[in-house]
Design a protein around this motif. Structure first.
Motif, PDB file in Angstrom:
ATOM      1  N   ARG A  98      43.584  61.188  28.684  1.00  0.00           N
ATOM      2  CA  ARG A  98      44.235  62.366  28.097  1.00  0.00           C
ATOM      3  C   ARG A  98      44.138  62.396  26.575  1.00  0.00           C
ATOM      4  NH1 ARG A  98      48.211  60.662  31.762  1.00  0.00           N
ATOM      5  NH2 ARG A  98      49.602  59.967  30.102  1.00  0.00           N
ATOM      6  N   GLU A  99      44.232  61.229  25.929  1.00  0.00           N
ATOM      7  CA  GLU A  99      44.363  61.189  24.481  1.00  0.00           C
ATOM      8  C   GLU A  99      43.267  60.393  23.787  1.00  0.00           C
ATOM      9  OE1 GLU A  99      48.320  59.848  23.510  1.00  0.00           O
ATOM     10  OE2 GLU A  99      49.211  60.989  25.153  1.00  0.00           O
ATOM     11  N   GLY A 100      42.390  59.771  24.556  1.00  0.00           N
ATOM     12  CA  GLY A 100      41.324  58.989  23.963  1.00  0.00           C
ATOM     13  C   GLY A 100      41.802  57.642  23.446  1.00  0.00           C
ATOM     14  N   VAL A 101      40.862  56.854  22.944  1.00  0.00           N
ATOM     15  CA  VAL A 101      41.209  55.536  22.414  1.00  0.00           C
ATOM     16  C   VAL A 101      42.093  55.672  21.188  1.00  0.00           C
ATOM     17  CG1 VAL A 101      40.265  53.405  21.449  1.00  0.00           C
ATOM     18  CG2 VAL A 101      39.095  54.528  23.349  1.00  0.00           C
ATOM     19  N   ALA A 102      41.862  56.711  20.380  1.00  0.00           N
ATOM     20  CA  ALA A 102      42.700  56.925  19.195  1.00  0.00           C
ATOM     21  C   ALA A 102      44.150  57.155  19.595  1.00  0.00           C
ATOM     22  CB  ALA A 102      42.167  58.105  18.391  1.00  0.00           C
ATOM     23  N   GLY A 103      44.374  57.917  20.666  1.00  0.00           N
ATOM     24  CA  GLY A 103      45.736  58.150  21.137  1.00  0.00           C
ATOM     25  C   GLY A 103      46.382  56.889  21.657  1.00  0.00           C
ATOM     26  N   LEU A 104      45.608  56.068  22.377  1.00  0.00           N
ATOM     27  CA  LEU A 104      46.114  54.786  22.859  1.00  0.00           C
ATOM     28  C   LEU A 104      46.516  53.909  21.685  1.00  0.00           C
ATOM     29  CD1 LEU A 104      46.459  52.592  25.127  1.00  0.00           C
ATOM     30  CD2 LEU A 104      44.062  51.993  24.703  1.00  0.00           C
ATOM     31  N   ALA A 105      45.651  53.808  20.694  1.00  0.00           N
ATOM     32  CA  ALA A 105      45.933  52.959  19.531  1.00  0.00           C
ATOM     33  C   ALA A 105      47.161  53.445  18.775  1.00  0.00           C
ATOM     34  CB  ALA A 105      44.713  52.929  18.605  1.00  0.00           C
ATOM     35  N   ALA A 106      47.307  54.758  18.643  1.00  0.00           N
ATOM     36  CA  ALA A 106      48.466  55.304  17.931  1.00  0.00           C
ATOM     37  C   ALA A 106      49.755  54.958  18.646  1.00  0.00           C
ATOM     38  CB  ALA A 106      48.312  56.817  17.785  1.00  0.00           C
ATOM     39  N   ARG A 107      49.757  55.012  19.964  1.00  0.00           N
ATOM     40  CA  ARG A 107      50.958  54.670  20.723  1.00  0.00           C
ATOM     41  C   ARG A 107      51.308  53.186  20.575  1.00  0.00           C
ATOM     42  NH1 ARG A 107      52.695  57.820  25.314  1.00  0.00           N
ATOM     43  NH2 ARG A 107      51.730  59.881  25.364  1.00  0.00           N
ATOM     44  N   LEU A 108      50.285  52.364  20.398  1.00  0.00           N
ATOM     45  CA  LEU A 108      50.510  50.922  20.277  1.00  0.00           C
ATOM     46  C   LEU A 108      50.826  50.499  18.844  1.00  0.00           C
ATOM     47  CD1 LEU A 108      47.590  49.708  22.557  1.00  0.00           C
ATOM     48  CD2 LEU A 108      50.027  49.631  23.107  1.00  0.00           C
ATOM     49  N   GLY A 109      50.534  51.380  17.874  1.00  0.00           N
ATOM     50  CA  GLY A 109      50.772  51.039  16.480  1.00  0.00           C
ATOM     51  C   GLY A 109      49.690  50.167  15.876  1.00  0.00           C
ATOM     52  N   TYR A 110      48.482  50.218  16.429  1.00  0.00           N
ATOM     53  CA  TYR A 110      47.350  49.452  15.937  1.00  0.00           C
ATOM     54  C   TYR A 110      46.195  50.404  15.667  1.00  0.00           C
ATOM     55  CZ  TYR A 110      49.499  45.020  17.395  1.00  0.00           C
ATOM     56  OH  TYR A 110      50.336  43.934  17.537  1.00  0.00           O
ATOM     57  N   SER A 111      45.188  49.913  14.965  1.00  0.00           N
ATOM     58  CA  SER A 111      43.978  50.715  14.801  1.00  0.00           C
ATOM     59  C   SER A 111      43.153  50.646  16.079  1.00  0.00           C
ATOM     60  CB  SER A 111      43.146  50.190  13.624  1.00  0.00           C
ATOM     61  OG  SER A 111      42.560  48.937  13.941  1.00  0.00           O
ATOM     62  N   ALA A 112      42.285  51.621  16.264  1.00  0.00           N
ATOM     63  CA  ALA A 112      41.422  51.625  17.448  1.00  0.00           C
ATOM     64  C   ALA A 112      40.544  50.382  17.483  1.00  0.00           C
ATOM     65  CB  ALA A 112      40.563  52.889  17.461  1.00  0.00           C
ATOM     66  N   ARG A 113      40.089  49.919  16.312  1.00  0.00           N
ATOM     67  CA  ARG A 113      39.246  48.729  16.257  1.00  0.00           C
ATOM     68  C   ARG A 113      40.014  47.481  16.696  1.00  0.00           C
ATOM     69  NH1 ARG A 113      35.864  47.641  10.876  1.00  0.00           N
ATOM     70  NH2 ARG A 113      34.904  49.543  11.682  1.00  0.00           N
ATOM     71  N   GLN A 114      41.277  47.378  16.276  1.00  0.00           N
ATOM     72  CA  GLN A 114      42.082  46.224  16.680  1.00  0.00           C
ATOM     73  C   GLN A 114      42.312  46.209  18.186  1.00  0.00           C
ATOM     74  OE1 GLN A 114      45.314  47.158  13.903  1.00  0.00           O
ATOM     75  NE2 GLN A 114      45.112  45.100  13.033  1.00  0.00           N
ATOM     76  N   VAL A 115      42.607  47.377  18.756  1.00  0.00           N
ATOM     77  CA  VAL A 115      42.831  47.453  20.203  1.00  0.00           C
ATOM     78  C   VAL A 115      41.553  47.080  20.945  1.00  0.00           C
ATOM     79  CG1 VAL A 115      43.368  49.003  22.119  1.00  0.00           C
ATOM     80  CG2 VAL A 115      44.669  49.166  19.988  1.00  0.00           C
ATOM     81  N   GLN A 116      40.429  47.602  20.500  1.00  0.00           N
ATOM     82  CA  GLN A 116      39.147  47.277  21.127  1.00  0.00           C
ATOM     83  C   GLN A 116      38.892  45.775  21.077  1.00  0.00           C
ATOM     84  OE1 GLN A 116      36.748  49.358  22.533  1.00  0.00           O
ATOM     85  NE2 GLN A 116      35.379  47.632  22.949  1.00  0.00           N
ATOM     86  N   ARG A 117      39.130  45.164  19.920  1.00  0.00           N
ATOM     87  CA  ARG A 117      38.847  43.739  19.756  1.00  0.00           C
ATOM     88  C   ARG A 117      39.755  42.884  20.647  1.00  0.00           C
ATOM     89  NH1 ARG A 117      39.327  43.562  14.686  1.00  0.00           N
ATOM     90  NH2 ARG A 117      41.457  42.792  14.520  1.00  0.00           N
ATOM     91  N   GLN A 118      41.034  43.224  20.708  1.00  0.00           N
ATOM     92  CA  GLN A 118      41.952  42.400  21.501  1.00  0.00           C
ATOM     93  C   GLN A 118      41.669  42.519  22.996  1.00  0.00           C
ATOM     94  OE1 GLN A 118      46.029  41.791  20.471  1.00  0.00           O
ATOM     95  NE2 GLN A 118      45.846  42.949  18.571  1.00  0.00           N
ATOM     96  N   LEU A 119      41.429  43.733  23.470  1.00  0.00           N
ATOM     97  CA  LEU A 119      41.164  43.907  24.899  1.00  0.00           C
ATOM     98  C   LEU A 119      39.834  43.262  25.290  1.00  0.00           C
ATOM     99  CD1 LEU A 119      42.343  47.591  25.490  1.00  0.00           C
ATOM    100  CD2 LEU A 119      43.459  45.502  26.252  1.00  0.00           C
ATOM    101  N   THR A 120      38.813  43.470  24.486  1.00  0.00           N
ATOM    102  CA  THR A 120      37.505  42.898  24.809  1.00  0.00           C
ATOM    103  C   THR A 120      37.545  41.378  24.755  1.00  0.00           C
ATOM    104  OG1 THR A 120      36.409  44.865  23.919  1.00  0.00           O
ATOM    105  CG2 THR A 120      35.063  42.877  24.202  1.00  0.00           C
TER     106      THR A 120
END
Length: 491
Positions: A98-120
């Motif tokens: 619904r909101e893309g990776v940017a929306g996910l990152a915003a809800r978590l309070g992290y940058s999209a790059r940080q979320v990508q790095r931690q999950l991967t």
């Protein structure tokens, strides 16, 4: 678990670990659940993955025999409060679609790059790959259980194009969508295809280990709010129904009580499922609706870990032995749960009748959606109810699947008139925290990290733990389930 322990689980076809990890066979290019009944592969040919998305990203396709995409979710994501656990809960709710990776990152309070790095780094797959695996599973369900045109299924599953949909289905299942439809099982209720989602999409909601369905249905029957929920039928064969407010429309969720599966000769419990149906005005809501029912019925729990820990306590041991696999139910709508925990059932029914949006087509006695916080904040702005709904409406209090539980609790305690016992119920049910207990000496730390389950055992046994906001009811997480329909005094 190390890889040797995981291989032992595969070799013994141990269903306890279905969904906790996946294994793939390099010589066949297939990935499976640990309990797959196929011949055990040679150890040197096996690779292990934390998620189905990671296996798919490495080029493996799903086993047609054990259907690894249909396993329960890992209990780890409900327990963990870090960014990875929160991210997995949000992805399961369809936020990336619904909101893309940017929306996910915003809800978590992290940058999209940080979320990508931690999950991967931890799971072997980023948010896009995890969402893609989820879309593929949604698509398979729609392809094999409905007669919807393939093109409609592509977009209903969250794919951006029919080409992307076709490519993903071929990659994940080594079949075209038409071949996947032709291979669908025809036996039983869950195997029948329906003409359209309005007719109800049949599902099997899988769980691991034993499941005390009777206790969950008892709780839901005690709490049911007229117009929004109902529980009908005789004990052991009851049906729970409720209305759902979803991102793209509305829905009706229907779940049947099902007797637990019989233990095998070795004493192990094979797990099982609850039969369900979803009536959706928009099939794009399938993933979200399934996730919300799974949270309500606590279907991703690890009953083995819970029972092992609580069964070692002298007070709880006989209760655990009497009810193995007892669950701690969550909520289909966290904000609704928060309001109901505050006002109780009788007052909640008044709010539904006065402010709940009417369904376009009633489903039996189900006629309305529970009113949204913004509607309640405007209609009844005074007192604790007004303060709570205003905080929910403006985002001061966040209860979505990715909310930080400690932050949410602090925000709730800051709402004028909202006491700690009611907040504990909200944290347990709305936020799905498995480790919540009321303050006081009655709840020892030895029950951690499963205090929410310990309280459910005490509630099921009719024992009292402290004095909370629900009067005569035992102090376990419940939403105003007293016999007279009242909960906390309206404030």
């Amino acid at each position: 678990m190390d890889e040797d322990s995981r291989f032992e689980a595969v070799r013994s076809r141990d269903a306890r670990f279905d969904g906790e990890f996946f294994f793939a066979v390099e010589t066949t290019g297939i990935y499976c659940r640990p309990s797959c009944p196929a011949v055990t592969p040679k150890r040197r040919n096996v690779r292990f993955f934390a998620t189905a998305a990671a296996a798919q990203g490495s080029g493996f396709r799903a086993c047609r025999r054990c259907r690894p995409d249909a396993v329960p979710g890992s209990a780890e994501w409900n327990v963990r409060a870090d960014v990875v656990g929160r991210a997995m809960r949000l992805i399961g709710d369809g936020v990336v679609d619904r909101e893309g990776v940017a929306g996910l990152a915003a809800r978590l309070g992290y940058s999209a790059r940080q979320v990508q790095r931690q999950l991967t780094g931890e799971l072997g797959a980023g948010p896009v790959a995890l969402a893609r695996a989820q879309r593929a599973h949604t698509a398979r369900v729609l392809v094999q259980t409905t007669e919807l045109p393939i093109t409609e299924i592509a977009f209903a599953s969250g794919f951006a194009s029919v080409r992307q949909f076709n490519d993903t289905i071929r990659d994940v299942y080594a079949s075209t969508p038409s071949e996947l439809r032709a291979s669908a099982p025809r036996g039983g209720r869950a195997g029948r295809r329906v003409a359209a989602p309005a007719s109800g999409i049949p599902l099997r909601l899988a769980h691991r280990g034993p499941y005390q369905a009777g206790a969950v249905f008892d709780l839901l029957a005690d709490e049911a709010v007229a117009g929004v929920e109902e529980v009908g039928g005789v004990r052991g064969r009851r049906t729970y129904r409720r209305t759902l407010r979803l991102p793209h429309g509305t829905g009706i969720g229907v779940v049947d009580e099902r007797p637990g599966a019989v233990r095998s000769a070795s004493g192990a419990h094979p797990g099982g499922w609850l039969d369900a149906r979803l009536h959706l005005t928009d099939p794009r809501d399938l993933t979200t609706a399934v996730g919300r029912l799974r949270r309500l019925f606590d279907l991703d729990a690890d009953p083995y870990a819970v029972d092992e820990r609580l069964g070692g306590d002298g007070r709880l041991a006989p209760l655990v032995a009497a009810r193995p696999g007892l669950r701690s139910p969550g909520a289909a709508d966290p904000e609704e749960l928060a309001v109901r925990a505050l006002v109780g059932r009788a007052q909640a029914e008044r709010l539904v009748q006065r402010y709940g949006k009417a369904l376009d087509a009633p489903y039996g006695s189900l006629t309305r959606l529970f009113p949204e916080p913004a509607v309640l904040a405007e209609a009844e702005p005074h007192g604790t109810l007004g303060a709570l709904t205003a905080a929910l409406a403006d985002g001061t209090v966040r209860l979505d699947p990715g909310a930080d539980r400690d932050d949410a609790e602090a925000a709730l305690l800051a709402v004028p008139g909202l006491d700690a016992a009611t907040v504990a119920v909200i944290r347990t049910r709305a936020l799905g925290d498995p480790d919540v207990g009321p303050p006081g000496p009655d709840v020892p730390d030895s029950w951690r990290p499963w205090r929410s389950y310990a309280l459910q055992h005490l509630r099921a046994a009719g024992e009292r733990v402290g004095q909370g906001p629900f009067g005569a009811t035992p102090q376990a997480p419940s939403c105003g389930s007293a016999a007279d329909g009242s909960g906390s005094a309206p404030r």
